[in-house]
Design a protein around this motif. Structure first.
Motif, PDB file in Angstrom:
ATOM      1  N   GLU A 557       0.919  -1.182   0.027  1.00  0.00           N
ATOM      2  CA  GLU A 557      -0.051  -0.138  -0.152  1.00  0.00           C
ATOM      3  C   GLU A 557       0.906   1.141   0.090  1.00  0.00           C
ATOM      4  OE1 GLU A 557      -3.983  -2.054   2.267  1.00  0.00           O
ATOM      5  OE2 GLU A 557      -2.662  -0.167   3.077  1.00  0.00           O
ATOM      6  N   THR A 558       2.199   1.059   0.234  1.00  0.00           N
ATOM      7  CA  THR A 558       2.916   2.298   0.381  1.00  0.00           C
ATOM      8  C   THR A 558       3.462   2.657  -1.158  1.00  0.00           C
ATOM      9  OG1 THR A 558       5.073   0.887   0.592  1.00  0.00           O
ATOM     10  CG2 THR A 558       3.864   1.793   2.596  1.00  0.00           C
ATOM     11  N   VAL A 559       3.371   1.839  -2.104  1.00  0.00           N
ATOM     12  CA  VAL A 559       3.709   2.112  -3.452  1.00  0.00           C
ATOM     13  C   VAL A 559       2.469   2.875  -4.242  1.00  0.00           C
ATOM     14  CG1 VAL A 559       4.310   1.323  -5.609  1.00  0.00           C
ATOM     15  CG2 VAL A 559       5.204   0.208  -3.709  1.00  0.00           C
ATOM     16  N   GLN A 560       2.852   4.134  -4.560  1.00  0.00           N
ATOM     17  CA  GLN A 560       1.875   4.886  -5.334  1.00  0.00           C
ATOM     18  C   GLN A 560       2.178   5.009  -6.792  1.00  0.00           C
ATOM     19  OE1 GLN A 560       1.317   8.904  -3.748  1.00  0.00           O
ATOM     20  NE2 GLN A 560       1.332   8.066  -1.407  1.00  0.00           N
ATOM     21  N   LEU A 561       1.126   4.433  -7.493  1.00  0.00           N
ATOM     22  CA  LEU A 561       1.180   4.347  -9.140  1.00  0.00           C
ATOM     23  C   LEU A 561       0.320   5.413  -9.801  1.00  0.00           C
ATOM     24  CD1 LEU A 561       2.924   2.624 -11.158  1.00  0.00           C
ATOM     25  CD2 LEU A 561       0.858   1.313 -11.197  1.00  0.00           C
ATOM     26  N   HIS A 562       0.845   6.435 -10.786  1.00  0.00           N
ATOM     27  CA  HIS A 562       0.173   7.193 -11.584  1.00  0.00           C
ATOM     28  C   HIS A 562       0.667   7.040 -12.987  1.00  0.00           C
ATOM     29  CE1 HIS A 562      -1.181   9.379  -7.853  1.00  0.00           C
ATOM     30  NE2 HIS A 562       0.049   9.273  -7.440  1.00  0.00           N
ATOM     31  N   ALA A 563      -0.429   7.147 -13.792  1.00  0.00           N
ATOM     32  CA  ALA A 563      -0.174   6.968 -15.323  1.00  0.00           C
ATOM     33  C   ALA A 563      -1.294   7.910 -16.182  1.00  0.00           C
ATOM     34  CB  ALA A 563      -0.212   5.504 -15.533  1.00  0.00           C
ATOM     35  N   TYR A 564      -0.747   8.298 -17.328  1.00  0.00           N
ATOM     36  CA  TYR A 564      -1.796   8.979 -18.170  1.00  0.00           C
ATOM     37  C   TYR A 564      -1.116   8.984 -19.384  1.00  0.00           C
ATOM     38  CZ  TYR A 564       1.742  12.766 -17.874  1.00  0.00           C
ATOM     39  OH  TYR A 564       2.871  13.657 -18.011  1.00  0.00           O
ATOM     40  N   ILE A 565      -1.953   8.960 -20.619  1.00  0.00           N
ATOM     41  CA  ILE A 565      -1.600   8.860 -21.731  1.00  0.00           C
ATOM     42  C   ILE A 565      -1.069  10.488 -22.156  1.00  0.00           C
ATOM     43  CG2 ILE A 565      -2.360   8.371 -24.078  1.00  0.00           C
ATOM     44  CD1 ILE A 565      -4.030   6.632 -23.105  1.00  0.00           C
ATOM     45  N   HIS A 606      -7.239  -3.605 -25.031  1.00  0.00           N
ATOM     46  CA  HIS A 606      -8.180  -4.720 -25.101  1.00  0.00           C
ATOM     47  C   HIS A 606      -7.813  -6.182 -24.321  1.00  0.00           C
ATOM     48  CE1 HIS A 606     -11.092  -7.580 -27.060  1.00  0.00           C
ATOM     49  NE2 HIS A 606     -11.851  -6.513 -27.024  1.00  0.00           N
ATOM     50  N   ASP A 607      -6.612  -6.513 -24.879  1.00  0.00           N
ATOM     51  CA  ASP A 607      -6.357  -7.705 -24.225  1.00  0.00           C
ATOM     52  C   ASP A 607      -6.201  -7.706 -22.541  1.00  0.00           C
ATOM     53  OD1 ASP A 607      -3.701  -9.706 -23.466  1.00  0.00           O
ATOM     54  OD2 ASP A 607      -4.857 -10.533 -24.694  1.00  0.00           O
ATOM     55  N   PHE A 608      -5.574  -6.623 -22.093  1.00  0.00           N
ATOM     56  CA  PHE A 608      -5.620  -6.552 -20.745  1.00  0.00           C
ATOM     57  C   PHE A 608      -6.717  -6.428 -20.173  1.00  0.00           C
ATOM     58  CE2 PHE A 608      -4.111  -4.878 -16.969  1.00  0.00           C
ATOM     59  CZ  PHE A 608      -4.561  -3.584 -16.437  1.00  0.00           C
ATOM     60  N   HIS A 609      -7.844  -5.518 -20.840  1.00  0.00           N
ATOM     61  CA  HIS A 609      -9.093  -5.652 -20.199  1.00  0.00           C
ATOM     62  C   HIS A 609      -9.712  -6.941 -19.974  1.00  0.00           C
ATOM     63  CE1 HIS A 609     -12.940  -3.472 -19.062  1.00  0.00           C
ATOM     64  NE2 HIS A 609     -13.222  -4.438 -20.104  1.00  0.00           N
ATOM     65  N   MET A 610      -9.703  -7.806 -21.093  1.00  0.00           N
ATOM     66  CA  MET A 610     -10.078  -9.089 -21.121  1.00  0.00           C
ATOM     67  C   MET A 610      -9.643  -9.809 -19.934  1.00  0.00           C
ATOM     68  SD  MET A 610     -10.001 -10.309 -25.155  1.00  0.00           S
ATOM     69  CE  MET A 610     -10.069 -11.934 -24.311  1.00  0.00           C
ATOM     70  N   ARG A 611      -8.149  -9.853 -19.604  1.00  0.00           N
ATOM     71  CA  ARG A 611      -7.941 -10.550 -18.758  1.00  0.00           C
ATOM     72  C   ARG A 611      -8.123 -10.106 -17.404  1.00  0.00           C
ATOM     73  NH1 ARG A 611      -1.098 -11.265 -19.923  1.00  0.00           N
ATOM     74  NH2 ARG A 611      -1.316 -12.142 -21.999  1.00  0.00           N
ATOM     75  N   TYR A 668      -1.157  -7.305 -12.450  1.00  0.00           N
ATOM     76  CA  TYR A 668      -1.486  -7.103 -13.732  1.00  0.00           C
ATOM     77  C   TYR A 668      -1.169  -5.698 -14.152  1.00  0.00           C
ATOM     78  CZ  TYR A 668      -3.977 -11.426 -13.182  1.00  0.00           C
ATOM     79  OH  TYR A 668      -4.231 -12.808 -12.967  1.00  0.00           O
ATOM     80  N   VAL A 669      -1.699  -4.757 -13.401  1.00  0.00           N
ATOM     81  CA  VAL A 669      -1.519  -3.389 -13.821  1.00  0.00           C
ATOM     82  C   VAL A 669       0.111  -3.080 -13.852  1.00  0.00           C
ATOM     83  CG1 VAL A 669      -1.682  -1.018 -13.144  1.00  0.00           C
ATOM     84  CG2 VAL A 669      -3.455  -2.526 -12.790  1.00  0.00           C
ATOM     85  N   TYR A 670       1.023  -3.623 -12.991  1.00  0.00           N
ATOM     86  CA  TYR A 670       2.326  -3.320 -13.052  1.00  0.00           C
ATOM     87  C   TYR A 670       3.148  -3.969 -14.389  1.00  0.00           C
ATOM     88  CZ  TYR A 670       2.471  -1.715  -8.142  1.00  0.00           C
ATOM     89  OH  TYR A 670       2.101  -1.111  -6.880  1.00  0.00           O
ATOM     90  N   ASP A 671       2.359  -5.100 -14.609  1.00  0.00           N
ATOM     91  CA  ASP A 671       3.004  -5.832 -15.787  1.00  0.00           C
ATOM     92  C   ASP A 671       2.630  -5.063 -16.893  1.00  0.00           C
ATOM     93  OD1 ASP A 671       2.017  -8.295 -18.121  1.00  0.00           O
ATOM     94  OD2 ASP A 671       4.224  -8.446 -17.137  1.00  0.00           O
ATOM     95  N   PHE A 672       1.208  -4.554 -17.223  1.00  0.00           N
ATOM     96  CA  PHE A 672       1.132  -3.873 -18.560  1.00  0.00           C
ATOM     97  C   PHE A 672       1.579  -2.515 -18.498  1.00  0.00           C
ATOM     98  CE2 PHE A 672      -1.965  -2.829 -21.626  1.00  0.00           C
ATOM     99  CZ  PHE A 672      -2.322  -1.249 -21.320  1.00  0.00           C
ATOM    100  N   LEU A 673       2.086  -1.950 -17.262  1.00  0.00           N
ATOM    101  CA  LEU A 673       2.693  -0.503 -17.330  1.00  0.00           C
ATOM    102  C   LEU A 673       4.169  -0.355 -17.489  1.00  0.00           C
ATOM    103  CD1 LEU A 673       0.165   1.548 -15.089  1.00  0.00           C
ATOM    104  CD2 LEU A 673       0.209   1.504 -17.437  1.00  0.00           C
ATOM    105  N   GLU A 674       4.734  -1.735 -17.460  1.00  0.00           N
ATOM    106  CA  GLU A 674       6.116  -1.738 -17.465  1.00  0.00           C
ATOM    107  C   GLU A 674       6.673  -1.355 -18.680  1.00  0.00           C
ATOM    108  OE1 GLU A 674       6.851  -5.925 -15.759  1.00  0.00           O
ATOM    109  OE2 GLU A 674       8.636  -4.958 -14.702  1.00  0.00           O
ATOM    110  N   ASN A 675       7.957  -0.774 -18.564  1.00  0.00           N
ATOM    111  CA  ASN A 675       8.604  -0.368 -19.876  1.00  0.00           C
ATOM    112  C   ASN A 675       9.116  -1.552 -20.654  1.00  0.00           C
ATOM    113  OD1 ASN A 675       9.623   1.476 -21.995  1.00  0.00           O
ATOM    114  ND2 ASN A 675      11.414   2.133 -20.701  1.00  0.00           N
ATOM    115  N   LYS A 676       8.274  -2.268 -21.338  1.00  0.00           N
ATOM    116  CA  LYS A 676       8.816  -3.137 -22.194  1.00  0.00           C
ATOM    117  C   LYS A 676       7.739  -3.694 -23.299  1.00  0.00           C
ATOM    118  CE  LYS A 676       6.587  -6.861 -19.010  1.00  0.00           C
ATOM    119  NZ  LYS A 676       6.860  -8.169 -18.184  1.00  0.00           N
TER     120      LYS A 676
END
Length: 956
Positions: A557-565, A606-611, A668-676
């Motif tokens: 819970e101490t990790v804060q994640l923010h993202a935007y396009i 779309h694939d991420f949302h399905m998962r 799942y969110v970390y995996d999707f937003l990783e720089n890879k």
């Protein structure tokens, strides 16, 4: 005195005649008559000539004396007409594509030659009128071509056309159902079907009914005239349209010379049957399919036509003088023909006597039916639906549902424990959380089926239930925790006279055999009391339920994640164009802070949302991914809108409350937003298939060994059933998963009756599924009437197809559909269509004569051949999924729909109306068609019934 006087007159007269003839001869009378005639004629001619000359002199004097002077314009007009006509230059360019313009110019030339010139030259030799008509036609075609280029045809061909066909089929199906309810009260079934069809159409469309256009030739011609006049108003210049003479000529050429013959040809059932046979000409006719058609035919004309042809062939074979090996071949052919004739005679007699026999009831009363073991019924999707219906009738559905739920629990628990072991080897610990979710799932099964509060409750030995409750309270749940009770439930369903033994004597069992195509050739042998059936823990049709909810990662819970396009753009990779979204990610820890950018496509979202929605059911009602757009999805304005929607999606996903509610979501969110590079893998459905195929192989190997020792027919039937076990497992697993972890939606959806609306009406354009493929799935639902079947099976069949298309072939199929539509609307294909139209109407440049209607016997045999071809081309996999009888009925229903000219016309006019609405979206064609069809008698009756039903409520 009077008498003497009359005698003297006659005497002197006779004497004078005799003397005249003696003196001048017998021909004197003719000469005398001729002289008198010439005298009278000469006097008439002289009088006529004299009177004419005097009249002309008198009129000339009167004209100069009384009439006013003539206008100056008349002499100028006469002078202008006497001059030589100047040649009118016509631009032969129409569409901008030479390959299309050339055949179009020929069509215009042939039309003017055969519909105008042949009578116009008898009135005048002036070419200007013909050139004006040609110029007007070319101008209209240029405007039509310009509109066509501006129109996006892909939604029309991929969605609206399919929707119209599916709606037409739905109306036909409902009309058939109403006629079946009326029984033998009809005098003319074909006429009654047409009337009922249009009654259903007006109930479904509510604004329009096309009965007059399709049933009355006079009204049809009037409709086409009005439609062509509207098109000319849109396409022609105002000056040309105001020229009534030319407008009427062009209107009649289009309506009666081109459109009406074309619509009549496309609506002819015989033409459609020939076209169907031509389309599947590479498929060989199967003797079994042919005999099935004969035995199922309810048309005496078809049977008589086949019988006559078989008799003709029989006479020919008997007349041959053969010897040696050929004699055996001919004898076999003669025996086959005699059998066909016998079947036709029997079927004709039955239809004429009105003693139609339900083959299912006949088989049920016959008594000697093949036995399908219970364990195979439980793993075959077609057989299971009938057993489920029977168990619901007898009140034993709780036992069956319990057995299915335990199967899902066992397979899922085995998978999750394997995943847990593999994660522990990698140093990841989540034992308590996984076992806690397993315990919750096991308690869910217990509470739903075995507890005192369960309704309905599975009636089983109380000692076993108490032992299970104690195990659940004091021990960790295992995959085999329910095995003892499941075995008892299985034996109860197998031995109890209320369940499986009575099911084999029920009509549903016979219908099940019909769907499995096992009424004629039994594929299973076994004792009636179920001996030989065994229970080895889990039958081969194990249910695959991937409860990956159990595999969670601990969240900090101490990790804060923010993202935007932050930006979006269009990329081109090896000829493939796609949109790319740049996501800026900020991750803040107590001791550090990181920022990076990652790039994702919409398909990645779309694939991420399905998962995540499949892993966390509650998210499906909260998170809404912006919908796909199949066409024009590279537009800048659209990309900006999608960027905004995806940003809103990300912010909702990263909401702290959302992450707290679903701790495992963070992984799942970390995996999707990783720089890879984002790895989709094989898709969720493919992954699920792999997870249950491996544990299934051992049990399948045992079944295969047992099958080898069985007769061929039995082995084939069991092999077909075992092929479906994996599919059955996935669908059952989805149901179990929903029952364990389903969260009520935030907003309850409301639905209208889908049977009284168009096929694509329930589809929301903003959903994340592929619209063309969804409409095709709905069309399959309509063809095979899956709504009338067991709702559990229908839902799982559709889920299976949707998962299969979405996870494995969705993008490929969609891309092929789009490419095929582009190919259909390409200049080459349009030119080819114009050439085919030209060659059909003017073969070798000469107007085709009206094709004589083919002999009735030939048309009937063509119908039989068409139905046989359609049944033969149906894949066996489809029969295994939805049943052989359902597949056969669906295909024959579609074929029967095309055997009515009036109904075919309705479908052609619907396609034409939708085509014009797509081509001219600003001209309110929808309202125009409603007005043109407003004189429909069915529409007037519907409004009267509607008014009569609403009047009492208004008075109250």
């Amino acid at each position: 005195l009077i008498l003497q006087t009359s005698l003297s007159i006659w005497g002197w007269g006779s004497l004078g005649v005799v003397l005249f003839l003696v003196t001048f001869g017998p021909f004197a009378i003719f000469y005398f008559a001729f002289y008198i005639l010439c005298f009278v004629g000469g006097g008439f001619v002289v009088t006529l000539l004299f009177g004419k000359s005097n009249s002309e002199k008198y009129l000339e004097q009167c004209e100069h004396s009384f009439l006013p002077c003539t206008s100056v314009g008349i002499p100028k007009c006469i002078e202008e007409m006497k001059r030589e006509a100047r040649p009118i230059k016509i631009d032969r360019r129409l569409t901008g594509a030479n390959i299309i313009d050339e055949p179009l110019q020929q069509v215009i030339q042939f039309s003017l030659r055969d519909y105008v010139q042949y009578w116009y030259y008898t009135l005048s030799d002036d070419e200007s009128f013909l050139l004006e008509i040609r110029q007007a036609l070319q101008y209209a075609l240029v405007q039509f071509s310009a509109r066509s280029k501006e129109t996006d045809w892909q939604p029309y061909f991929t969605t609206r056309l399919v929707d119209d066909f599916g709606t037409h089929l739905r109306v036909f199906r409902k009309a058939q159902q109403r006629i079946a309810e009326k029984g033998d009260q009809m005098k003319d079934q074909a006429e009654e079907l047409v009337d009922t069809f249009f009654e259903v159409e007006v109930e479904m469309e509510k604004e329009v009914c096309r009965d007059l256009v399709c049933t009355s030739p006079k009204d049809e011609e009037g409709f086409l005239r009005d439609l062509c006049e509207v098109l000319l108003y849109i396409l022609l210049p105002p000056g040309d349209f105001q020229n009534k003479i030319m407008r009427y000529f062009v209107r009649e050429i289009l309506s009666r010379g081109i459109l009406l013959p074309l619509i009549n040809q496309l609506s002819d059932p015989d033409y459609i049957n020939q076209y169907v046979i031509w389309m599947i000409r590479d498929s060989n006719c199967n003797y079994e399919a042919f005999m099935n058609i004969i035995k199922l035919s309810d048309n005496i004309g078809e049977l008589e036509a086949v019988k006559d042809k078989a008799s003709e062939e029989l006479q020919y074979l008997r007349s041959l003088d053969t010897a040696g090996d050929d004699i055996n071949t001919i004898k076999n052919q003669i025996n086959s023909l005699l059998y066909v004739i016998k079947v036709c005679d029997s079927r004709i007699q039955r239809l004429q006597s009105g003693k139609e026999i339900d083959t299912v009831k006949l088989a049920a009363n016959f008594g000697k039916l093949c036995t399908v073991p219970l364990d195979h019924i439980l793993v075959d999707n077609v057989a299971l639906q009938f057993f489920m219906d029977y168990m619901q009738q007898t009140g034993g559905q709780a036992h069956l549902f319990f057995w299915m739920t335990v199967e899902g629990y066992r397979v899922t628990a085995q998978q999750q424990l394997e995943v847990l072991q593999s994660r522990q080897k990698d140093g990841k610990h989540q034992t308590n959380q996984t076992k806690g979710l397993l315990r919750a799932a096991a308690f869910g099964v217990y509470e739903q089926y075995l507890s005192e509060k369960a309704s309905p409750r599975v009636n089983i030995d109380d000692n076993l239930v108490a032992k299970l409750a104690e195990t659940l309270n004091h021990e960790d749940p295992t995959p085999e925790i329910f095995d003892d009770i499941q075995r008892k439930v299985y034996e109860l369903m197998l031995r109890d006279e209320r369940f499986y033994p009575s099911f084999k004597q029920n009509v549903l069992y016979v219908r099940m055999l019909a769907e499995l195509d096992m009424l004629k050739d039994p594929s299973f042998r076994g004792s009636d009391d179920g001996e030989g059936e065994s229970f080895n823990g889990s039958p081969t049709g194990s249910i695959n339920l991937s409860l990956d909810d159990l595999s969670n990662v601990p969240s900090d819970e101490t990790v804060q994640l923010h993202a935007y396009i932050s930006d979006t753009g269009v990329c081109n990779d090896h000829g493939k164009t796609y949109a790319l979204y740049a996501i800026t990610v900020h991750r803040r820890n107590p001791n550090s802070e990181e920022t990076w950018k990652t790039y994702r496509r919409y398909s990645d979202f779309h694939d991420f949302h399905m998962r995540i929605t499949e892993q966390f059911e509650n998210l499906a009602n909260i998170l809404k991914l912006p919908g796909k757009k199949t066409f024009n999805n590279m537009d800048r304005e659209f990309l900006e809108k999608r960027k905004k929607d995806l940003n809103a999606y990300l912010q909702l996903l990263l909401n702290p409350e959302m992450m707290k509610a679903s701790p495992a979501l963070a992984h799942y969110v970390y995996d999707f937003l990783e720089n890879k590079a984002y790895s989709k893998g094989k898709g969720d459905f493919a992954r699920k298939m792999d997870t249950f195929v491996n544990p299934l192989r051992n049990s399948m190997r045992n079944v295969s060994n047992a099958v080898k020792s069985l007769p061929d027919s039995l082995a084939e039937g069991m092999t077909k059933m075992s092929d479906n076990m994996g599919k059955m497992s996935e669908r059952l697993g989805q149901d179990i998963k929903q029952s364990f972890f389903k969260v009520p939606p935030l907003i309850q959806k409301t639905y209208s009756d889908p049977d009284h609306c168009r096929v694509a009406a329930p589809i929301d354009d903003n959903v994340d599924d592929n619209i063309p493929l969804r409409v095709m799935l709905l069309l399959m639902d309509e063809v095979f009437d899956l709504k009338e079947r067991n709702q559990w099976l229908r839902r799982n069949i559709k889920n299976l197809l949707q998962q299969l298309i979405r996870a494995t072939y969705g993008d490929t199929i969609n891309r092929k559909i789009v490419d095929h539509v582009d190919w259909m609307t390409s200049p080459e294909q349009v030119a080819d269509a114009v050439k085919r139209f030209r060659d059909a109407f003017w073969p070798n440049g000469i107007l085709a004569e009206t094709v004589p209607r083919r002999d009735k016997a030939i048309r009937m045999r063509t119908r039989v051949a068409g139905k046989t071809k359609l049944l033969e081309v149906m894949p066996d996999e489809l029969k295994h999924i939805i049943g052989a009888e359902t597949t056969r009925k669906g295909i024959l229903r579609v074929f029967e729909m095309f055997q009515h000219t009036q109904l075919n016309k309705r479908m052609v006019y619907v396609f034409l109306e939708r085509f014009l609405e797509t081509l001219f979206p600003q001209n309110k064609f929808h309202e125009l068609f409603n007005k043109l069809h407003s004189r429909s008698k069915q529409m007037q009756r519907y409004k009267q019934r509607l008014h009569s039903t609403q009047a009492p409520s208004l008075q109250k």
